[in-house]
Design an enzyme around this catalytic site. Structure first.
Site, PDB file in Angstrom:
ATOM      1  N   HIS A 180     -43.580  79.999  17.009  1.00 21.21           N
ATOM      2  CA  HIS A 180     -42.801  79.584  15.980  1.00 21.21           C
ATOM      3  C   HIS A 180     -43.419  79.602  14.618  1.00 21.21           C
ATOM      4  O   HIS A 180     -43.084  79.491  13.696  1.00 21.21           O
ATOM      5  CB  HIS A 180     -41.261  78.852  15.997  1.00 21.21           C
ATOM      6  CG  HIS A 180     -41.895  77.138  15.577  1.00 21.21           C
ATOM      7  ND1 HIS A 180     -42.198  76.170  15.019  1.00 21.21           N
ATOM      8  CD2 HIS A 180     -42.754  76.911  16.447  1.00 21.21           C
ATOM      9  CE1 HIS A 180     -42.740  74.859  15.244  1.00 21.21           C
ATOM     10  NE2 HIS A 180     -43.172  75.498  15.671  1.00 21.21           N
ATOM     11  N   CYS A 217     -44.485  67.275  11.348  1.00 19.64           N
ATOM     12  CA  CYS A 217     -44.130  66.020  12.528  1.00 19.64           C
ATOM     13  C   CYS A 217     -44.086  64.237  11.613  1.00 19.64           C
ATOM     14  O   CYS A 217     -43.979  63.775  12.111  1.00 19.64           O
ATOM     15  CB  CYS A 217     -44.411  66.017  13.850  1.00 19.64           C
ATOM     16  SG  CYS A 217     -45.097  67.719  14.644  1.00 19.64           S
TER      17      CYS A 217
END
Ligand code: PLP
Length: 391
Positions: free
Chosen positions: A208, A331
């Site tokens: 991705h 994240c």
């Protein structure tokens, strides 16, 4: 990416977090999902095309990084590949208190894999970085211990884009008889990667990040290096990574990777120009900021620290204008604490909180860069208490 929908224009410049799925990869995935549903491990004839697609995908990916097809092991993405590389290198040696060497600015997929191994008796050495985020090979040379089992240093950093001297680090590791792994999740598909030239024994990648689908990636494992299975079960992936293969996603990953590699130079040129245009716009308007990560960075990758402001505020104010950026790594986006990467770089106190990441992708244009610049200048004016000339 510039998307025009019914109500608004969107400027997506968070390509280090994820990229838009390539149209051809999407069409291929859809076709395979719909028309080729058989299990690739079955013995009957409708499984044969799926076996062939798996093999061809392996060959395509291997050709892009100068590897051999059997050196490519499909995984669920970067996090799994990183966990596997670190854990497989030490788990059989726990009674010897094995040592892992990594850098202070790795992605959490590496740092938390190391932390998990620390809990079961390993020691972890984190190499420092200089003000540009680069590891000094001499530091690695000094830190290698007889018990060191693996050295893992990323090829390019996800927050600041710095490219590490992986070839030199791998040479040092090999001279000491150690395994060298690199997390190439941010680099692969964006800068040339030749595993033989780099000298990596293992390399992690995630689809991705290069316009492939989410939830699929690979681990390159050099021929001759024996690694233990990370997921136990059936005999898929040379019996070292069990689980029925996600053939549509794997095929789409291979196609997206091939396309990105083919267009790499052109894309790099374009997005480097976008980054230059934005920097010029900010500089010529007197904005007070620092570019993190030195000159040797991924193309189109900007980590900018603005004096006396909050990165969070910039993100939300730009969000209102349909401009999508990041404050740190994806994240970390729900945490407001300063990232370990910026801390390791020792970004000055009055700039560190005002850090944002802008990562241009192949769908961006110089007009996007100019629009971002204009909005940033307007937002920053009251924070930095200055009158900027908006050109
Ligand atoms: N390594 C790096 C450097 C990354 O940037 C990321 C994702 O942001 C990962 C690993 C994790 O990859 P994935 O999202 O495929 O699990």
């Amino acid at each position: 990416m510039t998307v025009v929908n019914s109500s608004s224009r969107v400027i997506y410049v968070d390509n280090a977090a994820t990229t838009r799925l390539d149209e051809d990869a999407l069409a291929l995935m859809f076709d395979l999902q719909k028309n080729f549903f058989a299990n690739p491990s079955s013995a009957y004839k409708i499984s044969r095309p799926l076996k062939k697609i798996l093999q061809e995908s392996r060959e395509k990916i291997a050709a892009c990084i100068n590897a051999e097809p059997q050196e490519i092991i499909f995984t669920s993405g970067g996090t799994e590949s990183d966990n596997w590389a670190i854990k497989s290198a030490v788990l059989s040696y726990l009674n010897e208190r094995p040592n892992i060497i990594t850098s202070a600015i790795e992605h959490k997929a590496i740092l938390n894999s190391c932390a998990a191994m620390e809990k079961v008796g390993c020691t972890v050495t984190k190499l420092p970085v200089d003000k540009f985020g680069e590891v000094n090979p001499a530091d690695l040379q000094r830190k290698i211990l007889p018990q060191t089992k693996i050295i893992s240093v990323m090829l390019a950093n996800n927050e600041i884009g710095t490219i590490q001297p992986v070839k030199s680090l791998a040479e040092i590791a090999h001279a000491e008889g150690k395994i060298f792994h690199t997390d190439a999740v941010q680099a692969i598909g964006h800068i040339p990667v030749d595993v033989k030239l780099l000298g990596a024994d293992m390399l992690s990648a995630s689809a991705h990040k290069f316009n492939g689908p989410k939830g699929v990636g690979f681990l390159y494992v050099r021929d001759g290096l024996k690694i233990s299975p990370y997921i136990d079960g059936g005999a898929q992936e040379f019996s070292i990574r069990a689980g029925t293969e996600n053939v549509p996603a794997i095929a789409a990953m291979a196609l997206a990777f091939e396309k990105n590699c083919r267009d790499m130079n052109q894309t790099a040129k374009k997005i480097s120009t976008c980054a230059k245009v934005l920097l010029e716009c900010l500089k010529s308007n007197g904005v007070d900021f620092i570019v993190n990560g030195g000159e040797n960075r991924l193309p189109g990758h900007l980590s900018l620290s603005f004096r006396d402001c909050e990165g969070e505020t910039l993100l939300h104010r730009l969000d209102l204008k349909n401009i999508y950026i990041a404050t740190g790594s994806a994240c970390n986006s729900r945490q407001t604490q300063i990232s370990h990467v910026l801390q390791a770089l020792k970004v000055p106190e009055d700039y560190i909180r005002g850090t944002i990441r802008i990562t241009f992708g192949k769908e961006n244009s110089c007009d996007d860069a100019k629009t971002i610049g204009k909005h940033l200048i307007k937002i920053l004016q009251p924070c930095q208490n200055q009158q900027f000339l908006i050109r």
